[in-house]
Design a protein around this motif. Structure first.
Motif, PDB file in Angstrom:
ATOM      1  N   ALA A 165      -0.004  -4.678  -5.830  1.00  0.00           N
ATOM      2  CA  ALA A 165       0.828  -3.472  -5.728  1.00  0.00           C
ATOM      3  C   ALA A 165       1.598  -3.224  -7.018  1.00  0.00           C
ATOM      4  O   ALA A 165       1.619  -2.103  -7.536  1.00  0.00           O
ATOM      5  N   ASN A 166       2.209  -4.247  -7.544  1.00  0.00           N
ATOM      6  CA  ASN A 166       3.021  -4.067  -8.739  1.00  0.00           C
ATOM      7  C   ASN A 166       2.191  -3.939 -10.001  1.00  0.00           C
ATOM      8  O   ASN A 166       2.609  -3.281 -10.949  1.00  0.00           O
ATOM      9  N   GLY A 167       1.025  -4.529 -10.036  1.00  0.00           N
ATOM     10  CA  GLY A 167       0.126  -4.342 -11.173  1.00  0.00           C
ATOM     11  C   GLY A 167      -0.348  -2.900 -11.268  1.00  0.00           C
ATOM     12  O   GLY A 167      -0.339  -2.301 -12.347  1.00  0.00           O
ATOM     13  N   ILE A 168      -0.730  -2.327 -10.135  1.00  0.00           N
ATOM     14  CA  ILE A 168      -1.176  -0.931 -10.109  1.00  0.00           C
ATOM     15  C   ILE A 168      -0.013  -0.007 -10.457  1.00  0.00           C
ATOM     16  O   ILE A 168      -0.134   0.887 -11.297  1.00  0.00           O
ATOM     17  N   THR A 169       1.136  -0.231  -9.815  1.00  0.00           N
ATOM     18  CA  THR A 169       2.291   0.622 -10.065  1.00  0.00           C
ATOM     19  C   THR A 169       2.766   0.504 -11.515  1.00  0.00           C
ATOM     20  O   THR A 169       3.117   1.504 -12.145  1.00  0.00           O
ATOM     21  N   ALA A 170       2.751  -0.701 -12.066  1.00  0.00           N
ATOM     22  CA  ALA A 170       3.150  -0.889 -13.471  1.00  0.00           C
ATOM     23  C   ALA A 170       2.199  -0.145 -14.402  1.00  0.00           C
ATOM     24  O   ALA A 170       2.638   0.461 -15.386  1.00  0.00           O
ATOM     25  N   ALA A 188       0.827  -1.209   0.000  1.00  0.00           N
ATOM     26  CA  ALA A 188       0.000   0.000   0.000  1.00  0.00           C
ATOM     27  C   ALA A 188       0.862   1.261   0.000  1.00  0.00           C
ATOM     28  O   ALA A 188       0.593   2.209  -0.748  1.00  0.00           O
ATOM     29  N   LEU A 189       1.910   1.270   0.801  1.00  0.00           N
ATOM     30  CA  LEU A 189       2.765   2.456   0.893  1.00  0.00           C
ATOM     31  C   LEU A 189       3.528   2.724  -0.397  1.00  0.00           C
ATOM     32  O   LEU A 189       3.581   3.866  -0.863  1.00  0.00           O
ATOM     33  N   THR A 190       4.126   1.697  -0.972  1.00  0.00           N
ATOM     34  CA  THR A 190       4.919   1.920  -2.182  1.00  0.00           C
ATOM     35  C   THR A 190       4.031   2.300  -3.369  1.00  0.00           C
ATOM     36  O   THR A 190       4.414   3.136  -4.194  1.00  0.00           O
ATOM     37  N   THR A 191       2.862   1.723  -3.446  1.00  0.00           N
ATOM     38  CA  THR A 191       1.939   2.074  -4.521  1.00  0.00           C
ATOM     39  C   THR A 191       1.403   3.483  -4.313  1.00  0.00           C
ATOM     40  O   THR A 191       1.383   4.293  -5.243  1.00  0.00           O
ATOM     41  N   ALA A 192       0.983   3.797  -3.095  1.00  0.00           N
ATOM     42  CA  ALA A 192       0.446   5.127  -2.793  1.00  0.00           C
ATOM     43  C   ALA A 192       1.495   6.212  -3.004  1.00  0.00           C
ATOM     44  O   ALA A 192       1.164   7.320  -3.454  1.00  0.00           O
ATOM     45  N   ALA A 193       2.749   5.914  -2.732  1.00  0.00           N
ATOM     46  CA  ALA A 193       3.815   6.904  -2.905  1.00  0.00           C
ATOM     47  C   ALA A 193       3.991   7.282  -4.365  1.00  0.00           C
ATOM     48  O   ALA A 193       4.437   8.383  -4.670  1.00  0.00           O
ATOM     49  N   PHE A 194       3.628   6.414  -5.256  1.00  0.00           N
ATOM     50  CA  PHE A 194       3.802   6.662  -6.684  1.00  0.00           C
ATOM     51  C   PHE A 194       2.635   7.439  -7.290  1.00  0.00           C
ATOM     52  O   PHE A 194       2.780   8.092  -8.322  1.00  0.00           O
TER      53      PHE A 194
END
Length: 89
Positions: A65-70, A13-19
């Motif tokens: 997380a990585n799907g959203i960030t990607a 959640a944090l790494t995705t939200a940070a992006f």
């Protein structure tokens, strides 16, 4: 749910939200002038690899997380590539 699973969800959640703020700003302005194409190339490739790894081991938080960030990185990457092509042409 174990503490380790909770830690995984919090990290995701944090790494995705940070992006998200960078993605929103880039999408709203349509400008990626100050962003590095190399950085977003590596970020996109890395998050796709993490997604595939998460899929391979069946780790839903890792895939989410990585799907959203990607997805967000791909949009920024596309905006950056368009800017580079406009500048060259």
């Amino acid at each position: 749910m174990t503490y380790l699973s909770i830690l995984g969800f919090v990290a995701a959640a944090l790494t995705t939200a940070a992006f998200i703020p960078q993605a929103v700003k880039t999408i709203r302005t349509g400008s990626a002038e100050d962003l590095s194409l190399a950085t977003f190339s590596m970020l996109l490739a890395g998050t796709l690899c993490w997604f595939a790894y998460g899929y391979g081991i069946g780790d839903v938080p890792l895939m989410a997380a990585n799907g959203i960030t990607a997805s967000l990185a791909a949009v920024i990457f596309a905006i950056k590539v368009q800017a580079v092509l406009r500048k060259q042409g």
